[in-house]
Structures are given as structure tokens and as C-alpha cells.
Design an enzyme around this catalytic site. Structure first.
Site, PDB file in Angstrom:
ATOM      1  N   SER A 144      -8.004  24.354   8.745  1.00  0.00           N
ATOM      2  CA  SER A 144      -8.212  25.518   8.138  1.00  0.00           C
ATOM      3  C   SER A 144      -9.289  26.077   8.950  1.00  0.00           C
ATOM      4  O   SER A 144      -9.924  25.710   9.875  1.00  0.00           O
ATOM      5  CB  SER A 144      -8.953  25.378   6.831  1.00  0.00           C
ATOM      6  OG  SER A 144      -9.550  26.362   6.130  1.00  0.00           O
ATOM      7  N   TYR A 157     -14.390  19.618   0.529  1.00  0.00           N
ATOM      8  CA  TYR A 157     -13.131  20.222   0.905  1.00  0.00           C
ATOM      9  C   TYR A 157     -13.321  20.655   2.535  1.00  0.00           C
ATOM     10  O   TYR A 157     -12.457  20.187   3.513  1.00  0.00           O
ATOM     11  CB  TYR A 157     -12.289  21.256   0.190  1.00  0.00           C
ATOM     12  CG  TYR A 157     -11.330  22.180   0.961  1.00  0.00           C
ATOM     13  CD1 TYR A 157     -10.091  21.519   0.906  1.00  0.00           C
ATOM     14  CD2 TYR A 157     -11.509  23.268   1.617  1.00  0.00           C
ATOM     15  CE1 TYR A 157      -8.992  22.264   1.442  1.00  0.00           C
ATOM     16  CE2 TYR A 157     -10.650  23.987   2.094  1.00  0.00           C
ATOM     17  CZ  TYR A 157      -9.318  23.401   2.223  1.00  0.00           C
ATOM     18  OH  TYR A 157      -8.217  24.102   2.771  1.00  0.00           O
TER      19      TYR A 157
END
Length: 370
Positions: A144, A157
Site C-alpha cells: 500500500s 494495518y
């Protein structure tokens, strides 16, 4: 027409979002598929669709990948079916929203870590070993853009994605000289069910989401070519990645925190600051790319200088478009442009230290960095 009869791609998290879009692209190119997710009905539906449209075979494995030994079980099922996995796509992942100390639940965080880190790592280890024995294969790991930034309000996360990115880049080095490629996919916030499941559907970041089909297309094209990483989508996404390496972590954390706050109407000042940040990182990225090209040009052969002049023209074209957009933003307020220039100056000042030793690098090293 099936053009990849002997090739099979295994995709986790294939029932929706980026994973589903990637499955479509592999099927369209004739890859047989092993689709892994918790929704049997959805995977069977996709399998039937891919058979009707592309004539590819689909094997469905229903599995909650956050469970203990889930990766080993998937691998065993694949081996029992005598399927050779040529491509592994570790797409499955979850998030959790809230302040770590007081608002999030440990059991959910533990499950998140198991899925995002442990399962992804073991899936990679099991299938990569087979690829090494054949000296052939490709792996795509979903990292990400937040793998290179702090992520307040989704701290665990973000940390798992930093692990995946670091893990992937390390494997790339270990696999040099082989016919195996590993790629880190680094998308920005994307329009999937991720934020809803994470409890973050009402955050500001969801007001501007990338299209999962576009993300998957960019990822697929780069992955098939063996790219080490891919930042899909707009120029701003790519600029954010570059500038994240040189911007102070406190500044990044503050910007990410604002994007993860609830959607209450922002003040005009906050809107201007957000616009300034966006344009600032874009301006800075153009400056950094220009600096790197200058170094490459100086240290290159005549043939390579032709290539870099071509790249410089492309960079100028992109910069012209961006500055045209900045000029248009003047219609809505000069503060945005002033803030952008201020942000860019701050970032480029930090970048000077980063590029100070660029002249000592080889052209290939600098080009890889850019």
C-alpha cells in the site's frame, strides 16, 4: 482463446475489489485460476463467468485466511489437486479503524496481523520454494502507499503493510539472477469494501478513492513485466510515494491523521492546506525527477543521453500539465499556490541531502531510485 494453457494463477481475496479485478485480467489472458476467499458462492459465480467468457478453468478454495495454518491448508489442497502455481497473488487483507490504545479490539488486531502478515508470508514461502526449484514464477504482494508513511487511526494495518513492502523488496534482492520476480503493489485508497469492513467508511479519505479496475490494470501490466513495485493511478500517487521518503515522519503522520478523521465539513483553511500539500508534493516530485535525470544525463553515454532527453521531454510535458492545473487553481484562491510552493520548497530542501551523493551513483542505480 486460452493462450496460457499450462499457466495457473492463484489469487487470494479474489471475491471482490482489486483481487477480483486482477482475476478478470488473468482470465482474459488465458490463465487458469485458483481463487481463494471465504465466499464459495461468489467464487463459483466468477469461475462460471470466466469459463463462459474466456474458456479458462477455475479451482475454488473456500478459506478464512486469518485462521491458524490457513496457508498450509491452501497449499496442501493445491498439491493434492496436482496444480502447478505459476503466479501467486497475495491480495487478501483487512484493516481496523480506531485509536490503538483505547478504541480497537485486540482479537480483531490479532486476526488482522495473522492474515496480512503470517498468512501472506507462509503462502509466499511455500509457493516460492516450488518456483525456485523450477526457476520460474511470479509473486504479487499487496502492500500500500501507507507502507511508506505512518497511518494514525489504522496503526496496526499500516504496520503490516510496511512489513509486506520491506519483505517483498528483500526477496527481490535474494532472487537476483533467477527467473522469478516479486512485485509490491502500492495503491492509494481504493473504492472497495475495505473501509466499510474496517469501520472507516465515514472518514475523509473515502471522499476520493481510486477505481479498483484501474488499480488492477496498472498493477497487472507492471507485474507481468517483472516490475519490483507499482504505484497505480495518478501522478499524485507516484509523487506521494517519492516525497514520503524525504518528508519528516511527523509531517506525514499529521497529513495521514487528517485524512483518516471523520467527514465533518472542513474549514476553509484546512481545504487550502490540503490543496497546498497535494500540489506541493507534486511540484517537489517534478523537481526531484528532474534532478535525477540531470545526474543520469551527466554520467551517461551518448546513446543513453538520447534516452534521457526523451524522458526529460516527457517529464516537461507532465510538468506543463500540472502547472496548468495549478494556474487554474488560482481562480479558487492564491493561497493554494502559495502553500504549494512553500511545501515544495520544504520538501526539496530535505531532498538536497538525499541527492547529495547521487553523482557517485551509477546511472542504473539512480534510475532505479527514481
Amino acid at each position: 482463446m486460452n493462450t496460457q494453457e499450462s499457466k495457473t494463477a492463484l489469487i487470494t481475496g479474489a471475491s471482490s475489489g482489486i483481487g477480483q479485478e486482477l482475476a478478470k485480467l488473468f482470465a482474459k489472458d488465458g490463465y487458469n485460476l485458483v481463487l481463494v476467499a471465504r465466499s464459495t458462492d461468489k467464487l463459483n459465480e466468477l469461475g462460471a463467468q470466466f469459463w463462459d467468457e474466456y474458456g479458462v478453468e477455475t479451482t475454488v478454495i473456500t478459506k478464512d485466511l486469518s485462521e491458524e495454518n490457513a496457508a498450509q491448508d491452501v497449499y496442501n489442497q493445491v498439491k493434492d489437486k496436482n496444480i502447478r502455481v505459476d503466479i501467486l497473488v497475495n491480495d487478501a487483507g483487512v484493516g481496523l479503524y480506531g485509536k490503538f490504545a483505547t478504541e480497537t479490539d485486540w482479537e480483531r488486531e490479532k486476526s488482522l496481523i495473522h492474515l496480512n502478515v503470517l498468512t501472506t508470508t507462509l503462502m509466499t514461502k511455500l509457493f516460492l520454494k516450488d518456483m525456485v526449484e523450477r526457476n520460474e514464477g511470479k509473486i504479487l504482494n499487496l502492500a500500500s502507499l501507507v507502507s511508506v508513511t505512518p497511518m494514525p487511526l489504522m496503526a496496526v494495518y499500516g504496520a503490516t503493510k510496511a512489513y509486506i513492502n520491506n519483505f517483498t523488496q528483500s526477496l527481490i534482492n535474494e532472487l537476483k539472477g533467477t527467473n522469478i520476480s516479486v512485485t509490491a503493489l502500492m495503491p492509494n485508497a481504493t473504492d472497495t469494501d475495505f473501509f466499510n469492513k474496517a469501520g472507516a467508511a465515514n472518514t475523509k479519505v473515502t471522499e476520493n478513492l481510486d477505481d479498483p479496475a484501474v488499480v488492477a490494470k496498472d498493477a497487472y501490466n507492471a507485474f507481468i513485466k517483472g516490475a519490483h513495485k507499482v504505484v497505480p493511478g495518478s501522478f499524485a500517487n507516484k509523487a506521494l510515494e517519492v516525497v514520503s521518503y524525504i518528508t519528516p515522519q511527523e509531517t506525514l503522520a499529521e497529513r495521514m491523521r487528517k485524512s483518516m478523521e471523520p467527514k465533518d465539513e472542513p474549514k476553509t483553511e484546512e481545504k487550502n492546506n490540503t490543496a497546498a500539500w497535494t500540489w506541493g508534493i507534486s511540484l517537489a516530485a517534478v523537481v526531484l525527477a528532474g534532478a535525477a535525470l540531470a545526474v543520469l544525463y551527466t554520467n551517461s553515454s551518448e546513446y543513453d543521453k538520447l534516452r534521457y532527453r526523451y524522458k526529460a521531454r516527457k517529464l516537461k510535458s507532465g510538468a506543463d500539465d500540472m502547472f496548468g492545473d495549478v494556474k487554474e487553481s488560482l481562480l479558487t484562491g492564491l493561497d493554494n499556490l502559495k502553500g504549494a510552493v512553500s511545501t515544495a520548497k520544504e520538501v526539496v530542501a530535505k531532498a538536497k541531502e538525499t541527492f547529495a551523493d547521487a553523482v557517485a551513483k551509477t546511472p542504473s542505480e539512480v534510475e532505479e531510485a527514481v
